[in-house]
Design an enzyme around this catalytic site. Structure first.
Site, PDB file in Angstrom:
ATOM      1  N   SER A   1      38.646  30.202  21.608  1.00  0.00           N
ATOM      2  CA  SER A   1      38.592  29.453  22.752  1.00  0.00           C
ATOM      3  C   SER A   1      37.179  29.060  23.539  1.00  0.00           C
ATOM      4  O   SER A   1      37.128  28.061  24.285  1.00  0.00           O
ATOM      5  CB  SER A   1      39.305  30.253  23.903  1.00  0.00           C
ATOM      6  OG  SER A   1      38.531  31.386  24.262  1.00  0.00           O
ATOM      7  N   GLY A   2      36.345  29.771  22.803  1.00  0.00           N
ATOM      8  CA  GLY A   2      34.980  29.298  23.424  1.00  0.00           C
ATOM      9  C   GLY A   2      34.428  30.196  24.477  1.00  0.00           C
ATOM     10  O   GLY A   2      33.609  30.167  24.966  1.00  0.00           O
ATOM     11  N   GLY A   3      35.468  31.297  24.671  1.00  0.00           N
ATOM     12  CA  GLY A   3      35.220  32.301  25.791  1.00  0.00           C
ATOM     13  C   GLY A   3      34.361  33.319  24.963  1.00  0.00           C
ATOM     14  O   GLY A   3      34.297  33.350  23.813  1.00  0.00           O
ATOM     15  N   VAL A   4      33.867  34.288  25.889  1.00  0.00           N
ATOM     16  CA  VAL A   4      33.087  35.316  25.249  1.00  0.00           C
ATOM     17  C   VAL A   4      33.684  36.126  24.232  1.00  0.00           C
ATOM     18  O   VAL A   4      33.297  36.169  22.925  1.00  0.00           O
ATOM     19  CB  VAL A   4      32.641  36.256  26.286  1.00  0.00           C
ATOM     20  CG1 VAL A   4      31.639  37.294  25.697  1.00  0.00           C
ATOM     21  CG2 VAL A   4      31.741  35.387  27.610  1.00  0.00           C
ATOM     22  N   ASP A   5      34.828  36.585  24.336  1.00  0.00           N
ATOM     23  CA  ASP A   5      35.547  37.459  23.432  1.00  0.00           C
ATOM     24  C   ASP A   5      35.728  37.000  22.064  1.00  0.00           C
ATOM     25  O   ASP A   5      35.302  37.327  21.058  1.00  0.00           O
ATOM     26  CB  ASP A   5      36.723  38.033  24.036  1.00  0.00           C
ATOM     27  CG  ASP A   5      36.451  38.736  25.350  1.00  0.00           C
ATOM     28  OD1 ASP A   5      35.589  39.007  25.617  1.00  0.00           O
ATOM     29  OD2 ASP A   5      37.377  38.779  26.072  1.00  0.00           O
ATOM     30  N   SER A   6      36.366  35.522  22.146  1.00  0.00           N
ATOM     31  CA  SER A   6      36.890  35.152  20.895  1.00  0.00           C
ATOM     32  C   SER A   6      35.618  34.451  20.147  1.00  0.00           C
ATOM     33  O   SER A   6      35.360  34.636  18.946  1.00  0.00           O
ATOM     34  CB  SER A   6      37.801  34.064  20.783  1.00  0.00           C
ATOM     35  OG  SER A   6      37.216  32.812  21.792  1.00  0.00           O
ATOM     36  N   SER A   7      34.480  34.049  20.878  1.00  0.00           N
ATOM     37  CA  SER A   7      33.249  33.588  20.165  1.00  0.00           C
ATOM     38  C   SER A   7      32.494  34.962  19.596  1.00  0.00           C
ATOM     39  O   SER A   7      32.032  34.644  18.430  1.00  0.00           O
ATOM     40  CB  SER A   7      32.157  33.012  21.374  1.00  0.00           C
ATOM     41  OG  SER A   7      32.928  32.047  21.876  1.00  0.00           O
TER      42      SER A   7
ATOM     43  N   CYS B   1      36.213  63.432  42.079  1.00  0.00           N
ATOM     44  CA  CYS B   1      36.927  63.014  43.293  1.00  0.00           C
ATOM     45  C   CYS B   1      38.428  64.028  43.173  1.00  0.00           C
ATOM     46  O   CYS B   1      38.422  65.045  43.023  1.00  0.00           O
ATOM     47  CB  CYS B   1      37.106  61.619  43.490  1.00  0.00           C
ATOM     48  SG  CYS B   1      37.797  61.141  45.142  1.00  0.00           S
ATOM     49  N   TYR B   2      39.449  63.360  43.022  1.00  0.00           N
ATOM     50  CA  TYR B   2      40.681  63.700  42.816  1.00  0.00           C
ATOM     51  C   TYR B   2      40.692  64.852  41.500  1.00  0.00           C
ATOM     52  O   TYR B   2      41.025  65.920  41.664  1.00  0.00           O
ATOM     53  CB  TYR B   2      41.654  62.794  42.188  1.00  0.00           C
ATOM     54  CG  TYR B   2      43.251  62.986  42.278  1.00  0.00           C
ATOM     55  CD1 TYR B   2      44.203  63.505  43.169  1.00  0.00           C
ATOM     56  CD2 TYR B   2      43.767  63.573  40.923  1.00  0.00           C
ATOM     57  CE1 TYR B   2      45.211  64.023  43.093  1.00  0.00           C
ATOM     58  CE2 TYR B   2      45.016  64.144  40.712  1.00  0.00           C
ATOM     59  CZ  TYR B   2      45.632  64.127  41.863  1.00  0.00           C
ATOM     60  OH  TYR B   2      47.104  64.685  41.658  1.00  0.00           O
TER      61      TYR B   2
ATOM     62  N   LYS C   1      33.247  44.858  27.928  1.00  0.00           N
ATOM     63  CA  LYS C   1      32.776  43.405  28.206  1.00  0.00           C
ATOM     64  C   LYS C   1      31.253  43.500  28.104  1.00  0.00           C
ATOM     65  O   LYS C   1      30.753  42.522  27.188  1.00  0.00           O
ATOM     66  CB  LYS C   1      33.000  42.548  29.536  1.00  0.00           C
ATOM     67  CG  LYS C   1      32.822  41.297  29.503  1.00  0.00           C
ATOM     68  CD  LYS C   1      34.145  40.647  28.915  1.00  0.00           C
ATOM     69  CE  LYS C   1      34.291  39.178  29.068  1.00  0.00           C
ATOM     70  NZ  LYS C   1      35.482  38.376  28.622  1.00  0.00           N
TER      71      LYS C   1
ATOM     72  N   GLU D   1      29.966  57.297  39.263  1.00  0.00           N
ATOM     73  CA  GLU D   1      30.213  56.155  38.387  1.00  0.00           C
ATOM     74  C   GLU D   1      29.957  54.743  39.072  1.00  0.00           C
ATOM     75  O   GLU D   1      29.576  53.759  38.701  1.00  0.00           O
ATOM     76  CB  GLU D   1      31.549  55.991  37.699  1.00  0.00           C
ATOM     77  CG  GLU D   1      32.791  55.825  38.643  1.00  0.00           C
ATOM     78  CD  GLU D   1      33.256  57.048  39.437  1.00  0.00           C
ATOM     79  OE1 GLU D   1      32.624  57.885  39.606  1.00  0.00           O
ATOM     80  OE2 GLU D   1      34.465  57.039  40.008  1.00  0.00           O
TER      81      GLU D   1
ATOM     82  N   HIS E   1      31.708  59.859  43.707  1.00  0.00           N
ATOM     83  CA  HIS E   1      31.862  59.276  42.583  1.00  0.00           C
ATOM     84  C   HIS E   1      30.504  58.672  41.921  1.00  0.00           C
ATOM     85  O   HIS E   1      29.991  57.732  42.370  1.00  0.00           O
ATOM     86  CB  HIS E   1      32.497  57.667  42.863  1.00  0.00           C
ATOM     87  CG  HIS E   1      34.066  57.769  43.363  1.00  0.00           C
ATOM     88  ND1 HIS E   1      34.887  57.856  42.324  1.00  0.00           N
ATOM     89  CD2 HIS E   1      34.651  58.150  44.502  1.00  0.00           C
ATOM     90  CE1 HIS E   1      36.296  58.294  43.020  1.00  0.00           C
ATOM     91  NE2 HIS E   1      35.817  58.153  44.369  1.00  0.00           N
TER      92      HIS E   1
ATOM     93  N   GLY F   1      41.530  59.411  41.811  1.00  0.00           N
ATOM     94  CA  GLY F   1      42.938  58.939  41.819  1.00  0.00           C
ATOM     95  C   GLY F   1      43.689  59.136  43.478  1.00  0.00           C
ATOM     96  O   GLY F   1      43.058  59.707  44.222  1.00  0.00           O
TER      97      GLY F   1
END
Ligand code: XMP
Length: 530
Positions: A229-235, A88-89, A376, A177, A175, A61
């Site tokens: 929409s044809g995007g990844v998520d809605s597909s 870290c923080y 994602k 990650e 970090h 942070g």
């Protein structure tokens, strides 16, 4: 996973103190096959106890933990008997709260740093004695809390990591990650799978199976409507719902005439009547309607608004024809949930901007969001599991308003054609070059952009073609390297590749006589043009 199953299965929680890598921490934990969720540091301890996590990770942070009003957490968190890892923080806070000392560092460390680790620590099991880690801190732990011992240091940082193995409390100044920390994933694996004892049951195959079961239970005989929409998520949402409930699902795909070249047909080929998925597919060709609404409009926000509103109107009209449905499905994914402020603290930085929002007049009883828990990359894995073609699953991010915000000034059918053609050439050449280099050439990894597209400037200039004077448009090529799309750098695409693109665009796309490469970072630029 329903609430009950979520509670009973193993889970690690990330407590968010506002650092920029918080989602990354959760993603890395999930790569270790451990389910992980992000919560704000303001989350009540009783809520955390009720979730029964196998482990807790405190993120980085921007604050100094010794200052008044800095984000903090009560001491009890470290007394629950649950393993805690501070990063870290989070590491500094752990020391501060438990009686150690944190101060401004005499030497600020930033970047890749050699860290000497103690392999006897369970955290560093199988990690090289000296390993490259990513540091970014102004404060440092000058004295560990009672009961802790130092298990890593650097030339300038006496406490790069500390542990109280007996209480299973661990603090790491760097970090793990971020990818620059070469053995970072191993360290996180050691924590969640070793120290926390997670078995690693989170897998995409089981996610798909489980979700199909739950969707069937929830939906029963009901009808579901999805704006595709044809995007990844809605597909992927469409694929998952189709597998679960087949023709009870209707997908409405609005072609607003601002898609990339041939994209409307590609979506139809996958989800339409001749595709492999069992569902009702409705394609609305609304190109002319959009161009009419956009005629003469040049102001970027106004353009965005028109495109978003028009989408809702078209969708509502189709929904009316279908009649009442039981569920409206949405392709919401976990970062949307976190970024809209429900989960983490860093959320507020990015306001979410998708097309439209919720339609007002669609008659439905409930919302269903089957991808709400996924990142994602997990959505993509689920998509492949479901048999959605790679081309769709690994699509670049594409904004809801589409080419409308990649055409500066007024949008016309002619300008859409120009930008579609130039963009198709550009993507083809970049993909070709990146694929060649990927066969053993690290250079490609360095320049391969995370997002790349052509845009149409509103500028026309004089050129010469053959013996003729031309007065045509300039195309701008954009390509960026980015981790989170909040900051970005222009990608160093090899000059030879850009030259091929320039030649092809000018020769093959009527109406273009000049090609620019956009060097602007974000900030101060944005990735899109409007
Ligand atoms: P900017 O232009 O804000 O873009 O630097 C950051 C990322 O967000 C995408 N983007 C959008 N995505 N609806 C979307 O779904 C939008 O209105 C929108 N505007 C920008 C952009 O493509 C980039 O990946």
């Amino acid at each position: 996973m329903n609430m009950e199953e979520k509670l009973s299965s193993e889970k690690v929680i990330v407590i968010d103190f506002g650092g920029q890598y918080n989602q990354l921490v959760a993603r890395r934990v999930r790569e270790c096959n451990v389910y992980c969720e992000i919560y704000s540091y303001k989350t009540d301890i009783e809520q955390i106890k009720a979730m029964n996590p196998k482990g807790i990770i405190l993120t980085g942070g921007p604050n100094s933990c010794y200052e008044d009003n800095s984000p903090t957490y009560q001491k009890e968190l470290f007394e629950l008997g649950i393993p805690v890892l501070g990063l870290c923080y989070g590491a500094q806070l752990m020391m501060h709260v438990l009686g150690g000392k944190v101060e401004k560092a005499p030497v600020r460390e930033y970047g890749k740093i050699q860290v000497a680790v103690d392999n006897a620590s369970a955290l560093f099991s199988d990690v090289a004695e000296t390993t490259v880690c990513w540091m970014s801190h102004n404060d440092y732990i000058s004295q560990v809390a009672p009961g802790f011992s130092i298990c890593a240091h650097t030339a300038d940082c006496p406490v790069a990591a500390a542990e109280c193995a007996e209480k299973r409390l661990y603090a790491i100044q760097f970090h793990p990650e971020v990818l620059h920390t070469v053995e970072g994933t191993k360290m996180l694996y050691n924590f969640v799978r070793g120290i926390c004892g997670c078995a690693g049951t989170w897998r995409m195959e089981s996610f798909v199976e489980e979700s199909v079961k739950q969707i069937r239970e929830k939906v029963g005989e009901g009808k579901v409507l999805l704006a595709l929409s044809g995007g990844v998520d809605s597909s992927v949402a469409a694929g998952l719902l189709s597998r679960a409930i087949g023709k009870q699902l209707t997908c409405v795909f609005v072609d607003h005439g601002l898609l990339r070249k041939d994209e409307g047909d590609e979506v139809e080929a996958v989800f339409g009547a001749n595709g492999d998925f069992d569902l009702n597919f409705i394609r609305v060709n609304a190109q002319e309607r959009y161009y009419a609404k956009l005629a003469g409009v040049t102001e970027p926000e106004r353009k965005r608004k028109i495109i978003g509103e028009e989408f809702i109107r078209v969708f509502e009209e189709e929904a009316k024809k279908i009649g009442a449905v039981d569920f409206l499905a949405q392709g919401t994914i976990y970062p949307d949930v976190v970024e809209s402020g429900l989960g983490g603290e860093s959320a507020v930085i990015k306001s979410h901007h998708n097309v439209g929002g919720l339609p007002d007049y669609v008659d439905f009883k409930e919302i269903i969001e089957p991808l709400r828990d996924l990142f994602k990359d997990e959505v993509r894995k689920a998509g492949l599991e479901l048999g959605i073609p790679e081309k769709l699953v690994f699509r670049q991010p594409f904004p809801g308003p589409g080419l409308g915000i990649r055409i500066i000034g007024e949008v016309t059918a002619e300008k859409v054609r120009i930008v579609q053609d130039a963009d198709a050439i550009y993507r083809e050449e970049v993909d070709k070059a990146a694929a060649l280099c990927a066969k053993g050439d690290d250079a490609a990894v360095m320049w391969k952009p995370d997002q790349y597209f052509a845009a149409l400037t509103n500028m026309r200039s004089v050129g010469v073609m053959g013996d003729e004077r031309t007065y045509d448009y300039a195309v701008a090529l954009r390509a960026v390297k980015t981790v989170d799309f909040m900051t970005a750098e222009a990608a160093e695409i090899p000059f030879a590749v850009l030259q091929v693109v320039m030649n092809r665009v000018i020769n093959e796309v009527r109406g273009v006589n000049r090609v620019f490469y956009d060097l602007t970072s974000k900030p101060p630029g944005t990735i899109e043009f409007e």
